[in-house]
Design an enzyme around this catalytic site. Structure first.
Site, PDB file in Angstrom:
ATOM      1  N   SER A  75      29.941  -7.353  19.172  1.00 53.74           N
ATOM      2  CA  SER A  75      31.079  -6.427  18.365  1.00 53.74           C
ATOM      3  C   SER A  75      32.112  -5.747  18.226  1.00 53.74           C
ATOM      4  O   SER A  75      32.734  -7.888  18.059  1.00 53.74           O
ATOM      5  CB  SER A  75      31.043  -6.214  20.260  1.00 53.74           C
ATOM      6  OG  SER A  75      32.380  -4.883  20.845  1.00 53.74           O
ATOM      7  N   TYR A  90      34.117  -8.571  28.465  1.00 49.87           N
ATOM      8  CA  TYR A  90      33.029  -7.856  27.577  1.00 49.87           C
ATOM      9  C   TYR A  90      33.416  -8.227  26.522  1.00 49.87           C
ATOM     10  O   TYR A  90      32.356  -8.918  25.871  1.00 49.87           O
ATOM     11  CB  TYR A  90      32.959  -6.314  27.613  1.00 49.87           C
ATOM     12  CG  TYR A  90      32.524  -5.733  26.398  1.00 49.87           C
ATOM     13  CD1 TYR A  90      30.874  -5.973  26.314  1.00 49.87           C
ATOM     14  CD2 TYR A  90      33.018  -5.260  25.121  1.00 49.87           C
ATOM     15  CE1 TYR A  90      30.101  -5.538  25.109  1.00 49.87           C
ATOM     16  CE2 TYR A  90      32.316  -4.825  23.834  1.00 49.87           C
ATOM     17  CZ  TYR A  90      30.756  -5.137  24.524  1.00 49.87           C
ATOM     18  OH  TYR A  90      30.154  -4.333  23.301  1.00 49.87           O
ATOM     19  N   LYS A 120      24.644   6.521  28.516  1.00 45.36           N
ATOM     20  CA  LYS A 120      26.478   5.271  29.615  1.00 45.36           C
ATOM     21  C   LYS A 120      27.318   5.963  30.320  1.00 45.36           C
ATOM     22  O   LYS A 120      28.337   5.184  29.909  1.00 45.36           O
ATOM     23  CB  LYS A 120      26.948   4.835  28.005  1.00 45.36           C
ATOM     24  CG  LYS A 120      25.960   4.540  27.047  1.00 45.36           C
ATOM     25  CD  LYS A 120      26.392   4.583  25.433  1.00 45.36           C
ATOM     26  CE  LYS A 120      27.449   3.509  25.103  1.00 45.36           C
ATOM     27  NZ  LYS A 120      27.756   2.372  25.820  1.00 45.36           N
ATOM     28  N   HIS A 122      31.455  13.034  24.236  1.00 48.54           N
ATOM     29  CA  HIS A 122      32.695  13.553  25.463  1.00 48.54           C
ATOM     30  C   HIS A 122      33.100  14.848  25.058  1.00 48.54           C
ATOM     31  O   HIS A 122      33.641  15.340  25.863  1.00 48.54           O
ATOM     32  CB  HIS A 122      33.870  12.541  26.432  1.00 48.54           C
ATOM     33  CG  HIS A 122      32.973  11.611  27.199  1.00 48.54           C
ATOM     34  ND1 HIS A 122      32.306  11.580  28.604  1.00 48.54           N
ATOM     35  CD2 HIS A 122      32.970  10.047  26.872  1.00 48.54           C
ATOM     36  CE1 HIS A 122      31.744  10.685  28.834  1.00 48.54           C
ATOM     37  NE2 HIS A 122      32.154   9.680  27.820  1.00 48.54           N
ATOM     38  N   TYR A 177      43.577  -2.079  24.734  1.00 49.40           N
ATOM     39  CA  TYR A 177      42.999  -1.090  24.356  1.00 49.40           C
ATOM     40  C   TYR A 177      43.434  -1.402  23.006  1.00 49.40           C
ATOM     41  O   TYR A 177      44.297  -1.616  22.845  1.00 49.40           O
ATOM     42  CB  TYR A 177      43.728   0.468  25.026  1.00 49.40           C
ATOM     43  CG  TYR A 177      43.175   1.705  24.575  1.00 49.40           C
ATOM     44  CD1 TYR A 177      42.305   2.558  24.487  1.00 49.40           C
ATOM     45  CD2 TYR A 177      43.886   1.968  22.921  1.00 49.40           C
ATOM     46  CE1 TYR A 177      41.741   3.361  24.173  1.00 49.40           C
ATOM     47  CE2 TYR A 177      44.010   3.268  22.248  1.00 49.40           C
ATOM     48  CZ  TYR A 177      42.435   3.464  23.147  1.00 49.40           C
ATOM     49  OH  TYR A 177      41.765   5.271  22.632  1.00 49.40           O
TER      50      TYR A 177
END
Length: 334
Positions: A117, A140, A178, A187, A293
């Site tokens: 990732s 994560y 998800k 979204h 973020y």
């Protein structure tokens, strides 16, 4: 022999199975955890030989039941919730699971292609596959980072291919399960269809409202890259998987709204026009995301291109427009 796809009922895993099917492969063992039973919908159109729960798969793997039966492992199974605070769960599900597969594949001398990732880069502004560029912001990202380090330590003595792909912001079909971790494009499309507007964050990290930049990559471009490496088993390493072009959340929102407008026979509008019309609205930046973020990501593709991979990655204008059509078709079919 079968190809194993972990995370098979998930977003990227299910699209990988569909990609394998298009390439003529049906000898697939689908592995996942269906505690979130809604994920089954992603497998309805897929063809595979068998399904196993992740726990059963690992138990049978450790019991040596798969020796000589598996051709390759495409490992997409992971917890991808960047807000997950249970570090023990994250490390067991992401790091330990991956480590078990790495060690087994090396003993069996079969390829392991796995999902890393872009979260490993944290808040940096250079996204190159180098240790000095990596500083994850959450557990994560750390779980992915740690496994990448393990892979790096073994690259010089591999018995079979190991390739990790640092996915940037992936969007596309099969991500509905998800929930809040689904893509901005998902979204935004549903927000606009339900309320007539798309909500984006106000400025943060030195960026103006909606101008935070991400490398948004369509899931089918991710699948194409995985299948390319599966066919070229001499290639090992860790590679960025993105378009190589940072685009703003405003770009995504505009592509979404204009995609819906096109379906209604309405001409496209500029960002300024959409904001003035109230089709795009800016909301306060969440306090919970401060310091966690990524306001900017852009894949450095030089290492990937050096392998000979020359396929293009579609930009937001093309990829999101197609995705909007897919989502509209799905809605209309219900």
């Amino acid at each position: 022999m079968v190809t194993v796809v972990t995370g098979a009922a998930g977003f990227i895993g299910s699209r990988l199975i569909a990609g394998l099917n298009r390439a003529g492969t049906r000898e697939i063992l689908a592995v996942d955890n269906l505690e979130n039973s809604e994920k089954f919908r992603n497998l309805v159109d897929c063809e595979f030989e068998d399904y196993l729960d992740k726990r059963d798969f690992l138990a049978r793997l450790r019991a040596h039941e798969f020796e000589g039966a598996i051709d390759a492992v495409l490992h997409q199974g992971a917890c991808s919730d960047t807000m997950q605070s249970d570090g023990r769960y994250m490390m067991e599900n992401n790091y330990e699971y991956s480590k078990t597969l790495l060690e087994w594949c090396q003993v069996e001398e079969i390829p392991l292609l796995y999902a890393s990732s872009a979260a490993v880069y944290g808040a940096g502004n250079v996204f190159r596959e180098e240790r000095r560029r990596e500083s994850p912001l959450n557990i994560y990202g750390y779980s992915k980072f740690l496994f990448d380090q393990l892979v790096r330590s073994r690259l010089s003595g591999l018995s079979a291919q190991v390739a990790g792909f640092r996915y940037f912001n992936v969007y596309g079909p099969n991500e509905a399960h998800k929930g809040r971790m689904a893509s901005v494009a998902f979204h935004a499309t549903n927000q606009f269809l339900d309320t007539g507007k798309v909500k984006l964050f106000e400025g943060s990290g030195g960026y103006a409202a909606g101008e935070q930049l991400r490398d948004f990559v369509h899931v089918d471009d991710v699948v194409r890259l995985n299948l390319h490496f599966l066919e070229r088993r001499e290639l090992s390493g860790i590679y960025n998987c993105g378009t190589g072009r940072a685009q703003s959340f405003n770009d995504v929102a505009r592509a979404v709204v204009n995609g819906v407008r096109a379906s209604r026979g309405v001409p496209p509008a500029s960002l300024g026009e959409l904001v003035a019309q109230g089709a795009i609205e800016y909301i306060p930046f969440p306090a919970a995301l401060h310091g966690k973020y990524q306001s900017y990501t852009q894949a450095d593709l030089r290492q990937l291109r050096a392998t000979g991979y020359s396929e293009s990655f579609r930009g937001v204008e093309e990829g999101v427009a197609q995705y909007v059509k897919d989502l509209l078709e799905e809605r209309n079919s219900k």
